[in-house]
Design a protein around this motif. Structure first.
Motif, PDB file in Angstrom:
ATOM      1  N   HIS A 133      53.193  61.000  54.894  1.00 37.63           N
ATOM      2  CA  HIS A 133      52.456  60.810  53.516  1.00 37.63           C
ATOM      3  C   HIS A 133      52.541  59.268  53.347  1.00 37.63           C
ATOM      4  O   HIS A 133      51.609  58.784  52.993  1.00 37.63           O
ATOM      5  CB  HIS A 133      52.887  61.556  52.396  1.00 37.63           C
ATOM      6  N   ASP A 162      48.718  62.868  51.512  1.00 33.88           N
ATOM      7  CA  ASP A 162      48.617  64.259  51.932  1.00 33.88           C
ATOM      8  C   ASP A 162      48.026  64.723  52.747  1.00 33.88           C
ATOM      9  O   ASP A 162      48.193  65.471  53.676  1.00 33.88           O
ATOM     10  CB  ASP A 162      48.427  64.961  50.631  1.00 33.88           C
ATOM     11  N   ILE A 174      53.560  70.634  51.322  1.00 42.00           N
ATOM     12  CA  ILE A 174      54.175  69.060  51.536  1.00 42.00           C
ATOM     13  C   ILE A 174      55.550  68.939  50.785  1.00 42.00           C
ATOM     14  O   ILE A 174      55.660  69.295  49.544  1.00 42.00           O
ATOM     15  CB  ILE A 174      52.995  67.955  51.197  1.00 42.00           C
TER      16      ILE A 174
END
Length: 186
Positions: A133, A162, A174
């Motif tokens: 990320h 993401d 995540i």
């Protein structure tokens, strides 16, 4: 670096070829990632005569090794995308700072920065999708620039970060393991 002053890199399996024998300074610094805790890059000196197996375990932390590994993974994943094969902006070492003071966060500011464990959170340099990320934030700016555009939408940047994370892991979840109290979820 060998005493001759020449730099050699290992391949994806950690094997360096064509390296002369003798004492060498080995660093956790490669073509796509330069890991640091503060301003210190993990390193060690070893005699590499006879092709020995050398381990960084005693000279680095699990956070440093994990960050080094996963920043290389995201770089290679990006370069494997057909529309980004010719994209060379990311083909430099990403400064990757682990155990940054604070807790429960990570950030990108030209470097990928990962906080130490604390405040009920694990060290973010142990979470591969958090690393993907953050690296993705750098890509937001660089890829737009590569195509002659600018990028300045924070909300969209979080979404793009993401997308890189769940594209590699093939999972929409995540940050699994982010909190110390809930290792199986977020």
């Amino acid at each position: 670096e060998i005493s001759s002053g020449t730099t050699f890199y290992t391949d994806a399996m950690g094997i360096a070829t064509g390296v002369p024998t003798g004492n060498a300074t080995l660093m956790m610094q490669g073509k796509w990632c330069d890991v640091r805790t503060g301003s210190t890059t993990p390193q060690m000196t070893s005699n590499i005569s006879g092709n020995p197996t050398v381990s960084f375990d005693a000279n680095s932390t699990d956070r440093e090794r994990t960050a080094y590994y996963h920043i290389n993974i995201i770089h290679d994943f990006v370069k494997a995308q057909p529309q980004l094969v010719a994209y060379t902006t990311a083909d430099v070492p990403m400064n990757t700072i682990v155990d940054v003071s604070g807790s429960c966060n990570a950030f990108y500011n030209g470097n990928c920065n990962f906080y130490a464990a604390g405040g009920g959170c694990n060290a973010t340099a142990l979470l591969n999708d958090v690393m993907y990320h953050e690296y993705g934030h750098g890509l937001n700016y660089d890829v737009y620039s590569y195509y002659g555009q600018t990028f300045n939408n924070g909300a969209m940047g979080e979404g793009y970060g993401d997308i890189w994370a769940f594209s590699i892991n093939n999972s929409p979840i995540i940050g699994k393991g982010f909190y110390t109290a809930n290792q199986d979820g977020i």
